[in-house]
Motif scaffolding. Structure first.
Motif, short mmCIF file in Angstrom:
data_model
loop_
_atom_site.label_atom_id
_atom_site.label_comp_id
_atom_site.label_asym_id
_atom_site.label_seq_id
_atom_site.Cartn_x
_atom_site.Cartn_y
_atom_site.Cartn_z
N GLY A 1 0.52 -0.99 -0.27
CA GLY A 1 0.08 0.01 -0.41
C GLY A 1 0.79 1.04 -0.01
N GLY A 2 -0.09 1.73 0.01
CA GLY A 2 1.10 3.30 0.66
C GLY A 2 -1.05 4.77 0.21
N GLY A 3 -0.34 5.73 0.42
CA GLY A 3 -0.85 7.20 -0.26
C GLY A 3 -2.92 6.66 -1.00
N SER A 4 -3.76 6.77 -0.58
CA SER A 4 -4.91 6.52 -2.41
C SER A 4 -4.30 7.25 -2.99
CB SER A 4 -6.62 7.48 -0.95
OG SER A 4 -6.34 8.47 -0.69
N VAL B 1 -4.06 14.10 3.21
CA VAL B 1 -4.04 15.23 4.44
C VAL B 1 -4.27 16.20 3.53
CG1 VAL B 1 -2.67 15.52 5.63
CG2 VAL B 1 -2.53 13.36 6.22
N GLY B 2 -4.75 17.25 3.25
CA GLY B 2 -4.84 18.16 2.79
C GLY B 2 -4.61 19.39 3.85
N GLU C 1 -6.96 21.73 -0.12
CA GLU C 1 -6.13 21.05 -1.45
C GLU C 1 -5.42 20.38 -0.59
OE1 GLU C 1 -6.08 21.76 -4.98
OE2 GLU C 1 -5.69 24.10 -4.83
N LYS C 2 -4.92 18.66 -1.42
CA LYS C 2 -4.87 17.59 -1.10
C LYS C 2 -3.31 17.91 -0.74
CE LYS C 2 -1.75 14.14 -3.49
NZ LYS C 2 -0.82 13.15 -4.29
N MET C 3 -2.67 17.84 0.08
CA MET C 3 -0.87 18.61 0.85
C MET C 3 0.11 17.57 -0.98
SD MET C 3 1.15 18.85 4.45
CE MET C 3 -0.23 19.37 5.14
N SER C 4 0.60 18.67 -1.44
CA SER C 4 1.75 18.07 -2.30
C SER C 4 2.86 18.79 -2.93
CB SER C 4 0.49 17.78 -3.95
OG SER C 4 0.62 18.38 -4.93
N LYS C 5 3.59 17.92 -3.01
CA LYS C 5 5.20 18.47 -3.44
C LYS C 5 4.86 19.23 -4.46
CE LYS C 5 7.05 15.15 -1.78
NZ LYS C 5 8.87 14.12 -2.42
N SER C 6 4.21 18.80 -5.60
CA SER C 6 3.96 19.75 -7.17
C SER C 6 2.64 21.11 -6.62
CB SER C 6 3.12 18.97 -8.16
OG SER C 6 2.41 18.17 -7.55
N LEU C 7 2.51 21.49 -5.72
CA LEU C 7 0.95 22.22 -5.47
C LEU C 7 1.87 23.06 -4.18
CD1 LEU C 7 -2.56 20.28 -4.86
CD2 LEU C 7 -1.49 22.26 -7.00
N GLY C 8 2.54 23.22 -3.28
CA GLY C 8 3.89 23.40 -2.49
C GLY C 8 2.87 23.98 -1.23
N ASN C 9 1.94 23.23 -0.85
CA ASN C 9 1.32 23.88 0.30
C ASN C 9 1.32 22.59 1.47
OD1 ASN C 9 -0.19 21.58 -1.05
ND2 ASN C 9 -2.04 21.85 -0.34
N LEU C 10 2.48 22.73 2.11
CA LEU C 10 3.19 22.18 2.78
C LEU C 10 3.30 22.18 4.18
CD1 LEU C 10 5.67 20.94 -0.37
CD2 LEU C 10 3.43 19.87 0.06
N HIS D 1 -7.15 10.99 13.90
CA HIS D 1 -7.78 10.81 12.79
C HIS D 1 -7.76 9.73 12.05
CE1 HIS D 1 -8.03 15.03 12.25
NE2 HIS D 1 -6.52 14.85 12.36
N HIS D 2 -8.78 8.85 11.82
CA HIS D 2 -8.69 7.17 11.38
C HIS D 2 -7.91 7.59 10.18
CE1 HIS D 2 -10.67 4.03 9.42
NE2 HIS D 2 -9.48 3.04 10.13
N TYR D 3 -7.03 6.54 9.35
CA TYR D 3 -6.30 6.41 8.37
C TYR D 3 -7.32 6.73 7.32
CZ TYR D 3 -6.72 1.38 6.85
OH TYR D 3 -8.04 0.86 6.44
N ARG D 4 -7.94 6.46 6.87
CA ARG D 4 -8.63 6.22 5.76
C ARG D 4 -9.60 7.60 5.10
NH1 ARG D 4 -12.65 2.36 4.33
NH2 ARG D 4 -12.82 1.08 7.22
N ALA D 5 -9.57 8.30 6.49
CA ALA D 5 -10.23 9.33 5.86
C ALA D 5 -9.82 11.15 5.58
CB ALA D 5 -11.21 9.69 7.53
N PRO D 6 -10.05 11.25 4.44
CA PRO D 6 -9.03 12.23 3.87
C PRO D 6 -9.22 13.91 5.13
CG PRO D 6 -10.91 11.61 1.39
CD PRO D 6 -10.70 10.39 3.56
N TRP D 7 -7.92 14.32 5.68
CA TRP D 7 -8.63 15.33 6.49
C TRP D 7 -7.85 16.34 6.04
CZ3 TRP D 7 -4.34 15.99 10.37
CH2 TRP D 7 -3.20 15.42 10.08
N GLU D 8 -7.82 17.72 6.95
CA GLU D 8 -7.28 18.63 6.63
C GLU D 8 -6.14 19.43 7.96
OE1 GLU D 8 -8.44 21.81 4.19
OE2 GLU D 8 -8.86 19.92 3.10
N TRP D 9 -4.98 19.08 8.23
CA TRP D 9 -3.86 20.15 8.88
C TRP D 9 -4.92 21.61 9.10
CZ3 TRP D 9 -1.25 18.25 12.41
CH2 TRP D 9 -0.54 18.89 13.34
#
Ligand code: 5CA
Ligand code: ZN
Length: 407
Positions: A243-246, A278-279, A283-292, A315-323
């Motif tokens: 596995g890994g992230g969704s 994790v957002g 937005e999804k927290m991602s290196k390409s979006l830079g919202n880290l 936070h439950h591991y399967r639920a997307p969530w926002e920091w």
């Protein structure tokens, strides 16, 4: 490649029950049935930037699986890769004027420090792509020998038509697959492919790009085959959890599973575990979006790693969530409350807390319920007290061994 240092794990009295976990392929929560040694593979970072909280949340999830299995009496053979050669790494190295190898080494070092600080159990094998080029090209050769691969201008492609159970993990429609393939590193519009979904196994050398000799000619591996080859080499087919992230369900894990099935006739793993994204700010927290939000930055600011861990465990591991800004104050308050409670000389009986934490984690890693069980004990200890002098110690060990939180 060197892994990172392991935290001490203090054994708990008795043992936990079997782990039940959600499987992406079937959509069901299933009981894992490892032998004496459980096998697990997690997709590791592409080391062109520091690890953010999304990465940490994914590795925390695999860490919980590891702890639950160990508590149930299994050894765990845990394999994680690091994508130390890939397009985004080369692009960042070029843009910042550093050698791609130096960039990868630097970020892998920071990642190791972050993981050790967060008490994440290290992989048994931490494996880079650069050190695995031979075994990756060997798997590509095996696939080619089955007739499932073909060449386009010297690049080797897997023919999706040859994938007998394609869609078995993601269960997506072809339209959805094409869309995600284009968004996530695929090349659906390349001319001369037999099918837009066919994917790259081996990329022939391009001027100015790193390349290695192989039976397929000079070049470098495609993305998905790095993980199939490393997993097959270290774990064999049909290991317990992959596995890994969704964000990796499609195309990465679908295409990787097809490669293993093609070469071995067997599935790569029994269960497919995917962690919610994790957002930050919608937005999804991602290196390409830079919202880290970087783990290393929080550590530099003096945030206690146990607090970062507690914030994620809520936070439950399967639920997307926002920091949000509320995460750290809430987790700090909880850590203080727990620390005050275990500092008391005695408290209420802690055996039910151990049982409740074990039961919560064994049922699809329900970490929020595990925290609630410790909360309830701490509140009672602080408000009504208790007479069991062994209870604070048992709670401290439960929290340390099963949740990885050092009080
Ligand atoms: N090197 C590949 C996997 S082979 C890769 O996806 N690297 S990564 O650096 O982009 O991500 C590392 C791991 O963190 C992957 O398992 C990915 O699914 C996970 N991940 C990335 N972003 C997030 C996020 N925002 N929330 C949760 N997990 C994430
Ligand atoms: Zn991977």
């Amino acid at each position: 490649m060197r892994s990172w240092s392991a935290p001490d794990i203090v054994p708990l009295p008795g043992s936990g029950g079997p782990l039940r976990i959600h499987d992406t392929a079937t959509g069901r929560i299933r009981t894992t049935t490892p032998g004496s040694t459980a096998g697990m593979y997690a997709c590791g970072i592409t080391p062109y930037d520091a690890a953010h909280l999304g990465h940490a949340f994914t590795y925390l999830t695999f860490d919980l699986v590891n702890r639950v299995w160990r508590d149930a009496g299994h050894d765990v053979n845990y394999v994680q890769n690091t994508t130390d050669i890939d397009d985004p790494l080369l692009e960042r190295a070029e843009a910042t004027g550093v050698d791609w190898r130096d960039l990868a080494h630097r970020e892998i070092d920071v990642f190791r420090e972050d993981m050790a600080a967060l008490s994440i159990l290290p992989p048994t094998s931490y494996v880079g792509v650069v050190e695995s080029v031979d075994l990756i090209s060997e798997l590509a050769v095996r696939i080619r020998e089955t007739g499932a691969a073909y060449e386009v201008d010297g690049d080797l492609y897997f023919s999706v038509e040859a994938a007998s159970k394609f869609g078995e993990i993601s269960n997506l429609s072809r339209e959805e697959m094409l869309d995600l393939f284009g968004q996530r590193g695929g090349d659906p519009t390349r001319a001369d492919k037999k099918d837009p979904l066919d994917w790259l196994l081996w990329r022939a050398e391009r001027p100015g790009e790193p390349a290695w000799d192989s039976p397929l000619g000079r070049g470098r591996p495609g993305w998905h085959i790095e993980c199939s080859a490393i997993a097959l080499d270290r774990l064999g087919p049909s290991f317990d959890i992959n596995g890994g992230g969704s964000d990796l369900i499609f195309p990465h894990h679908e295409m990787g599973a097809a490669e293993t099935r093609c070469a071995t006739g067997q599935p790569n793993a029994h269960n497919h575990l995917h962690v919610g994204m994790v957002g930050l700010n919608g937005e999804k927290m991602s290196k390409s979006l830079g919202n880290l939000v970087f783990v290393s930055k929080l550590r530099q600011e003096g945030v206690d790693p146990a607090v970062i861990r507690l914030a994620m465990l809520d936070h439950h591991y399967r639920a997307p969530w926002e920091w949000t800004d509320a995460e750290l104050p809430a987790a700090t308050e909880r850590a203080e409350r727990w620390r005050a409670a275990v500092a008391l000389g005695a408290g209420p009986d802690a055996a039910p807390v151990l049982a409740a934490v074990r039961a919560a984690l064994a049922e699809d890693l329900d970490s929020p319920s595990a925290l609630a069980a410790v909360d309830a004990w701490a509140t009672t200890a602080l408000t009504r007290g208790g007479t069991d002098t062994s209870a604070p110690g048992l709670v401290r060990t439960t929290v340390d061994t099963l949740l990885g939180v050092v009080l």
